[in-house]
Design a protein around this motif. Structure first.
Motif, PDB file in Angstrom:
ATOM      1  N   THR A 256       0.820  -1.215   0.000  1.00  0.00           N
ATOM      2  CA  THR A 256       0.000   0.000   0.000  1.00  0.00           C
ATOM      3  C   THR A 256       0.852   1.263   0.000  1.00  0.00           C
ATOM      4  OG1 THR A 256      -1.735   1.198   1.199  1.00  0.00           O
ATOM      5  CG2 THR A 256      -0.119   0.030   2.526  1.00  0.00           C
ATOM      6  N   ILE A 257       0.241   2.331  -0.470  1.00  0.00           N
ATOM      7  CA  ILE A 257       0.844   3.658  -0.392  1.00  0.00           C
ATOM      8  C   ILE A 257      -0.152   4.618   0.262  1.00  0.00           C
ATOM      9  CG2 ILE A 257       0.014   4.579  -2.605  1.00  0.00           C
ATOM     10  CD1 ILE A 257       2.874   5.695  -3.029  1.00  0.00           C
ATOM     11  N   ASP A 258      -1.179   4.037   0.889  1.00  0.00           N
ATOM     12  CA  ASP A 258      -2.225   4.813   1.556  1.00  0.00           C
ATOM     13  C   ASP A 258      -1.643   5.424   2.821  1.00  0.00           C
ATOM     14  OD1 ASP A 258      -4.367   5.733   3.069  1.00  0.00           O
ATOM     15  OD2 ASP A 258      -5.702   4.116   2.432  1.00  0.00           O
ATOM     16  N   MET A 259      -1.394   6.735   2.805  1.00  0.00           N
ATOM     17  CA  MET A 259      -0.763   7.410   3.928  1.00  0.00           C
ATOM     18  C   MET A 259      -1.629   7.372   5.187  1.00  0.00           C
ATOM     19  SD  MET A 259       2.297   8.435   3.291  1.00  0.00           S
ATOM     20  CE  MET A 259       2.501   6.908   2.387  1.00  0.00           C
ATOM     21  N   GLN A 260      -2.930   7.478   4.999  1.00  0.00           N
ATOM     22  CA  GLN A 260      -3.821   7.442   6.156  1.00  0.00           C
ATOM     23  C   GLN A 260      -3.713   6.091   6.865  1.00  0.00           C
ATOM     24  OE1 GLN A 260      -7.960   8.123   5.296  1.00  0.00           O
ATOM     25  NE2 GLN A 260      -8.597   7.908   7.427  1.00  0.00           N
ATOM     26  N   PHE A 261      -3.678   5.036   6.089  1.00  0.00           N
ATOM     27  CA  PHE A 261      -3.555   3.702   6.668  1.00  0.00           C
ATOM     28  C   PHE A 261      -2.192   3.509   7.329  1.00  0.00           C
ATOM     29  CE2 PHE A 261      -1.802  -0.567   5.996  1.00  0.00           C
ATOM     30  CZ  PHE A 261      -2.605  -1.284   6.876  1.00  0.00           C
ATOM     31  N   LEU A 262      -1.123   3.934   6.665  1.00  0.00           N
ATOM     32  CA  LEU A 262       0.218   3.764   7.221  1.00  0.00           C
ATOM     33  C   LEU A 262       0.379   4.521   8.537  1.00  0.00           C
ATOM     34  CD1 LEU A 262       2.378   3.999   3.967  1.00  0.00           C
ATOM     35  CD2 LEU A 262       1.912   1.951   5.330  1.00  0.00           C
ATOM     36  N   HIS A 263      -0.142   5.737   8.589  1.00  0.00           N
ATOM     37  CA  HIS A 263      -0.057   6.498   9.828  1.00  0.00           C
ATOM     38  C   HIS A 263      -0.895   5.841  10.927  1.00  0.00           C
ATOM     39  CE1 HIS A 263       1.720   9.836   7.444  1.00  0.00           C
ATOM     40  NE2 HIS A 263       2.323  10.079   8.593  1.00  0.00           N
ATOM     41  N   ALA A 264      -2.042   5.286  10.546  1.00  0.00           N
ATOM     42  CA  ALA A 264      -2.869   4.596  11.532  1.00  0.00           C
ATOM     43  C   ALA A 264      -2.138   3.374  12.091  1.00  0.00           C
ATOM     44  CB  ALA A 264      -4.192   4.177  10.900  1.00  0.00           C
ATOM     45  N   GLU A 265      -1.425   2.655  11.229  1.00  0.00           N
ATOM     46  CA  GLU A 265      -0.644   1.512  11.689  1.00  0.00           C
ATOM     47  C   GLU A 265       0.474   1.943  12.626  1.00  0.00           C
ATOM     48  OE1 GLU A 265      -0.655  -2.267  10.884  1.00  0.00           O
ATOM     49  OE2 GLU A 265      -2.546  -1.244  11.286  1.00  0.00           O
ATOM     50  N   LEU A 266       1.116   3.057  12.305  1.00  0.00           N
ATOM     51  CA  LEU A 266       2.156   3.573  13.189  1.00  0.00           C
ATOM     52  C   LEU A 266       1.595   3.884  14.572  1.00  0.00           C
ATOM     53  CD1 LEU A 266       4.110   6.031  10.838  1.00  0.00           C
ATOM     54  CD2 LEU A 266       4.936   3.855  11.751  1.00  0.00           C
ATOM     55  N   VAL A 267       0.418   4.481  14.593  1.00  0.00           N
ATOM     56  CA  VAL A 267      -0.244   4.793  15.863  1.00  0.00           C
ATOM     57  C   VAL A 267      -0.546   3.509  16.631  1.00  0.00           C
ATOM     58  CG1 VAL A 267      -2.359   5.693  16.911  1.00  0.00           C
ATOM     59  CG2 VAL A 267      -1.229   6.982  15.090  1.00  0.00           C
ATOM     60  N   ARG A 268      -1.134   2.547  15.928  1.00  0.00           N
ATOM     61  CA  ARG A 268      -1.509   1.290  16.580  1.00  0.00           C
ATOM     62  C   ARG A 268      -0.306   0.580  17.180  1.00  0.00           C
ATOM     63  NH1 ARG A 268      -1.299  -3.927  15.615  1.00  0.00           N
ATOM     64  NH2 ARG A 268      -0.305  -3.643  13.586  1.00  0.00           N
ATOM     65  N   MET A 269       0.782   0.456  16.387  1.00  0.00           N
ATOM     66  CA  MET A 269       1.955  -0.271  16.854  1.00  0.00           C
ATOM     67  C   MET A 269       2.679   0.478  17.969  1.00  0.00           C
ATOM     68  SD  MET A 269       3.542  -2.092  13.455  1.00  0.00           S
ATOM     69  CE  MET A 269       3.684  -0.619  12.467  1.00  0.00           C
ATOM     70  N   THR A 270       2.755   1.799  17.847  1.00  0.00           N
ATOM     71  CA  THR A 270       3.428   2.587  18.875  1.00  0.00           C
ATOM     72  C   THR A 270       2.692   2.494  20.199  1.00  0.00           C
ATOM     73  OG1 THR A 270       4.263   4.132  17.210  1.00  0.00           O
ATOM     74  CG2 THR A 270       4.262   4.890  19.492  1.00  0.00           C
ATOM     75  N   GLU A 271       1.375   2.600  20.146  1.00  0.00           N
ATOM     76  CA  GLU A 271       0.581   2.488  21.372  1.00  0.00           C
ATOM     77  C   GLU A 271       0.722   1.108  21.996  1.00  0.00           C
ATOM     78  OE1 GLU A 271      -3.404   3.615  20.394  1.00  0.00           O
ATOM     79  OE2 GLU A 271      -3.035   5.695  20.964  1.00  0.00           O
ATOM     80  N   LYS A 272       0.783   0.084  21.165  1.00  0.00           N
ATOM     81  CA  LYS A 272       0.894  -1.288  21.655  1.00  0.00           C
ATOM     82  C   LYS A 272       2.176  -1.477  22.462  1.00  0.00           C
ATOM     83  CE  LYS A 272       1.095  -6.096  19.990  1.00  0.00           C
ATOM     84  NZ  LYS A 272       2.460  -6.430  20.482  1.00  0.00           N
ATOM     85  N   ILE A 273       3.313  -1.083  21.901  1.00  0.00           N
ATOM     86  CA  ILE A 273       4.566  -1.340  22.609  1.00  0.00           C
ATOM     87  C   ILE A 273       4.862  -0.284  23.680  1.00  0.00           C
ATOM     88  CG2 ILE A 273       5.549  -2.769  20.787  1.00  0.00           C
ATOM     89  CD1 ILE A 273       7.126  -0.461  19.781  1.00  0.00           C
ATOM     90  N   ALA A 274       4.254   0.901  23.554  1.00  0.00           N
ATOM     91  CA  ALA A 274       4.374   1.887  24.640  1.00  0.00           C
ATOM     92  C   ALA A 274       3.658   1.356  25.881  1.00  0.00           C
ATOM     93  CB  ALA A 274       3.786   3.231  24.214  1.00  0.00           C
ATOM     94  N   PHE A 275       2.523   0.697  25.674  1.00  0.00           N
ATOM     95  CA  PHE A 275       1.807   0.078  26.790  1.00  0.00           C
ATOM     96  C   PHE A 275       2.662  -1.020  27.418  1.00  0.00           C
ATOM     97  CE2 PHE A 275      -1.245  -3.351  28.077  1.00  0.00           C
ATOM     98  CZ  PHE A 275      -1.683  -2.736  29.236  1.00  0.00           C
TER      99      PHE A 275
END
Length: 402
Positions: A256-275
């Motif tokens: 994918t090159i969908d920026m909205q999706f990529l940024h959402a994934e970054l948010v999801r993964m960052t929150e996961k390991i920050a927790f």
């Protein structure tokens, strides 16, 4: 071969670290009641000087309460970037001389000096290292030297401020005996009060309580407490470069090159390991971002950051890394985030400018995640993964940290 009983462990602790750095930056603050933290009435105290402690002030206290106890206290906002830089400076000094060291927090270190008595004399060597750190960094530092990590840490606390103390092998229980039970690591205010209600006020008394009775009182913690009261600690010094990193990555069903999706994934993964960081009571000092393009070329980029485990701080840095790394404008196949250079610590020390509500919010969020799972509560982003248009996405995601 060195046995556990023959070990020599030094514990170094930078005295009132944040306060000392502020005093180094402005020597007019030395000797005065100084509070490091937010300046508003609803902020909290991140650190305080010994002069401020005489008024009953302690870290994590509401700033408003602290200023009521000591109206003439000086307040300085925290500078985590500066403190992290100073911490790394001290780490480099220790790394350049110590045979084996563990960075246990932003301002604490354990050194395994076992066997060095045959060549240099552990006390002489450790004293020289302490003097070198003070001379080169300009910051006060204390150390305890003993046969295990527990005794060396307690010895350091007794040596403060800006002192040193050696506990010889065989004298561990004698050293601990007269100390208040609160001097033992893991005995906080609540546990201390519980023990005192049962007539246990000193470590000597605690060491004499039958282990079965302590277990009945406190469960498994009672067994650990009995061992500590008797000076027993076999935990090893874990080399700093072997400290566990925390990471996650995701390979997408479709490139994918969908920026909205990529940024959402970054948010999801960052929150996961920050927790996960907060679960382990750790902070990260380095973020690495990994991208794999559709042609399978894999690139990474990392940056050192002020030590933190706070979602909103880490998200900002992760997005900054992504912006610098993603430059080929190709479809992305995989993305990964890794936190390394981990040290012990909690989110309070990186929230100098935030109010009590922010800390309370993190605590509430983590309580919900502990109960229902980390994915139950996350930053408001409703996205459907590429290639999975039929995927049902949760609608109960609560936006926060706008």
């Amino acid at each position: 071969m060195i046995t556990l009983q023959q070990r020599t462990i030094a514990h170094f602790d930078l005295d009132c670290f944040f306060v000392s750095v502020e005093c180094q930056r402005d020597n007019r603050l030395s000797g005065k009641p100084l509070l490091v933290g937010g300046s508003s009435d609803r902020a909290v105290v991140a650190a305080c000087s010994y002069e401020a402690r005489r008024y009953g002030i302690h870290s994590a206290m509401p700033m408003k309460t602290a200023l009521r106890l000591c109206p003439h206290a000086i307040v300085r906002s925290g500078d985590m970037e500066l403190y992290s830089a100073k911490s790394r400076e001290i780490t480099e000094m220790i790394a350049g001389k110590a045979p084996l060291y563990e960075k246990s927090s932003i301002d604490e270190f354990y050194l395994d000096l076992s066997g060095m008595d045959k060549f240099f004399g552990s006390l002489k060597w450790t004293t020289a290292l302490r003097k070198s750190i003070i001379r080169e960094s300009g910051l006060p530092i204390s150390f305890g030297l003993a046969s295990n990590k527990l005794i060396s840490k307690v010895a350091t606390d007794e040596a403060k401020p800006n002192g040193q103390l050696e506990i010889l092998f065989g004298e561990e229980k004698t050293f601990l005996a007269p100390l208040a039970v609160e001097k033992i690591p893991m005995v906080g205010r609540e546990t201390g009060a519980q023990l005192r209600r049962r007539g246990v006020e000193t470590v000597k008394t605690l060491s004499e309580v039958p282990i079965s009775l302590l277990e009945a009182w406190m469960g498994k913690n009672g067994i650990a407490l009995w061992r500590k009261a008797n000076g027993i600690d076999e935990s090893p010094v874990v080399p700093f470069y072997e400290q566990k990193s925390i990471s996650t990555e995701s390979t997408f069903p479709a490139d994918t090159i969908d920026m909205q999706f990529l940024h959402a994934e970054l948010v999801r993964m960052t929150e996961k390991i920050a927790f996960e960081l907060r679960q382990q009571n750790k902070l990260t000092g380095c973020i690495t971002l990994k991208l794999r393009y559709s042609d399978f070329e894999t690139v990474t980029k990392q940056m050192s950051i002020p030590y933190s485990c706070s979602d909103h701080i880490l998200l900002e840095k992760v997005k900054e890394l992504f912006k610098k790394l993603y430059d080929r404008r190709l479809l992305v196949r995989l993305i990964g985030v890794r936190f390394s250079h981990l040290v012990q610590g909690n989110y309070q020390i990186s929230l100098f400018d935030d109010k009590q509500e922010m800390i309370a919010l993190y605590q509430a969020i983590d309580q919900i995640k502990n109960r229902f799972g980390w994915e139950y509560l996350m930053k408001g982003t409703n996205v459907i993964p590429p290639g999975k248009k039929d995927t049902v996405v949760k609608k109960d995601i609560l936006p926060y940290f706008k």
